[in-house]
Design a protein around this motif. Structure first.
Motif: not given
Length: 313
Positions: A54, A68-69, A71-73, A75-77, A144, A147
């Motif tokens: 990506d 889009p990917l 943007l999803r990453l 918070e996880r990152t 949430d 998490n």
């Protein structure tokens, strides 16, 4: 498991680079943030693009946008990076007086105005280099919580919202009703007719964000006529001033509200169930000496708060 890439093949420096790129949305600014050369960070971006298959950043005019990917990453990152830092900053023996640790605690402005400032003051005497970051929670954070609490230290929240997480009870608070001192519709005390007929301003009103007293009114067959909803307890009196509205808040905020002036603090006309406030955390923090120290500071602050409330009746 056989298809999972072994951790030994992953370069944790890429996590740092990814976090900077997602935050800055610019190779140049991300390189400056990390004190790296632009070619070095561009090489990291190339490796990230290959790993995720990506582009992560795409050019639009004179700027870059996250895919889009990406943007999803975000918070996880941030969560993964914070958890990684915690792993490598952990110590077998922790001396709070020598530490510069920062504790992140979620809560409402009610929590911050009642117990958090006491925690901060007590911590200063016990560990001058330690600091607390008190961050307002939102309905999304509460929903949430499991998490979010992986990368935060705790959340101050009443019982009734979270389950299956460790907690320590802190202090009880009761409910009081606010009315403008010139509101002639309210007599010496609030009646159930007042509750049913007068307009209200409420704090929080959704499936996962509510006050137990507001819910209790509905259980008693009274549907409040709500004119405004604010996600803050401390701003409620400003929505009551100069109006015929009523509001309901925790009694622990009454001293602060009285200093505003122009507001009467009255008892509710029904037996409002007291609030039991607790400190919640993720099991990953259990038996962590730094976390146990923080719990002790909160417990001491809660005892002080309960004593102050008893002294004020």
């Amino acid at each position: 498991m056989p298809d999972d890439p072994p951790l030994s093949r992953l370069d944790l420096n890429l996590l740092v680079a990814l976090d900077a790129l997602l935050r800055e949305r610019s190779v140049t600014r991300a390189a400056e943030r990390l004190h790296l050369s632009q070619p070095a960070l561009s090489a990291s971006l190339a490796r990230l693009r290959k790993h995720f298959d990506d582009p992560i950043l795409t050019r639009r005019g004179n700027s870059y946008e996250l895919t889009p990917l990406a943007l999803r990453l975000i918070e996880r990152t941030a969560t993964a990076l914070d958890a990684t830092r915690r792993v490598f900053e952990s110590q077998a023996l922790w001396d709070p007086r020598q530490s510069t640790r920062e504790f992140l605690v979620y809560g409402s402005d009610h929590a911050f105005a009642t117990i958090a400032h006491r925690v901060s003051r007590l911590a200063r005497t016990k560990a001058p280099g330690v600091r607390f970051r008190f961050q307002l929670h939102t309905p999304a954070v509460v929903e949430d919580a499991e998490n979010r609490l992986r990368s935060a230290d705790a959340m101050v929240l009443p019982h009734g919202f979270l389950t299956d997480l460790p907690f320590a009870d802190l202090w009880r608070d009761r409910w009081v009703v606010l009315a403008d001192e010139n509101n002639t519709a309210v007599g010496e005390s609030v009646t159930m007719d007042d509750v049913a007929e007068l307009p209200w301003v409420l704090s929080y009103q959704s499936r996962s964000a509510f006050t137990s007293a507001g819910r209790q009114m509905r259980e008693l067959g009274v549907e409040p006529r709500v004119e405004a909803v604010v996600e803050s307890f401390l701003t409620l009196p400003y929505f009551v001033l100069g109006t015929d509205r009523l509001a309901i808040v925790q009694a622990g905020l009454a001293p602060v509200i009285r200093r505003i002036g122009g507001i009467r603090v009255l008892e509710p006309p029904f037996d409002a169930t007291p609030v039991l406030n607790a400190l919640w955390w993720h099991p990953v923090h259990t038996r962590d000496p730094e976390h146990e120290w923080m719990l002790g500071v909160f417990a001491e602050a809660a005892a002080e708060l309960a004593g102050d409330q008893e002294g004020h009746g």
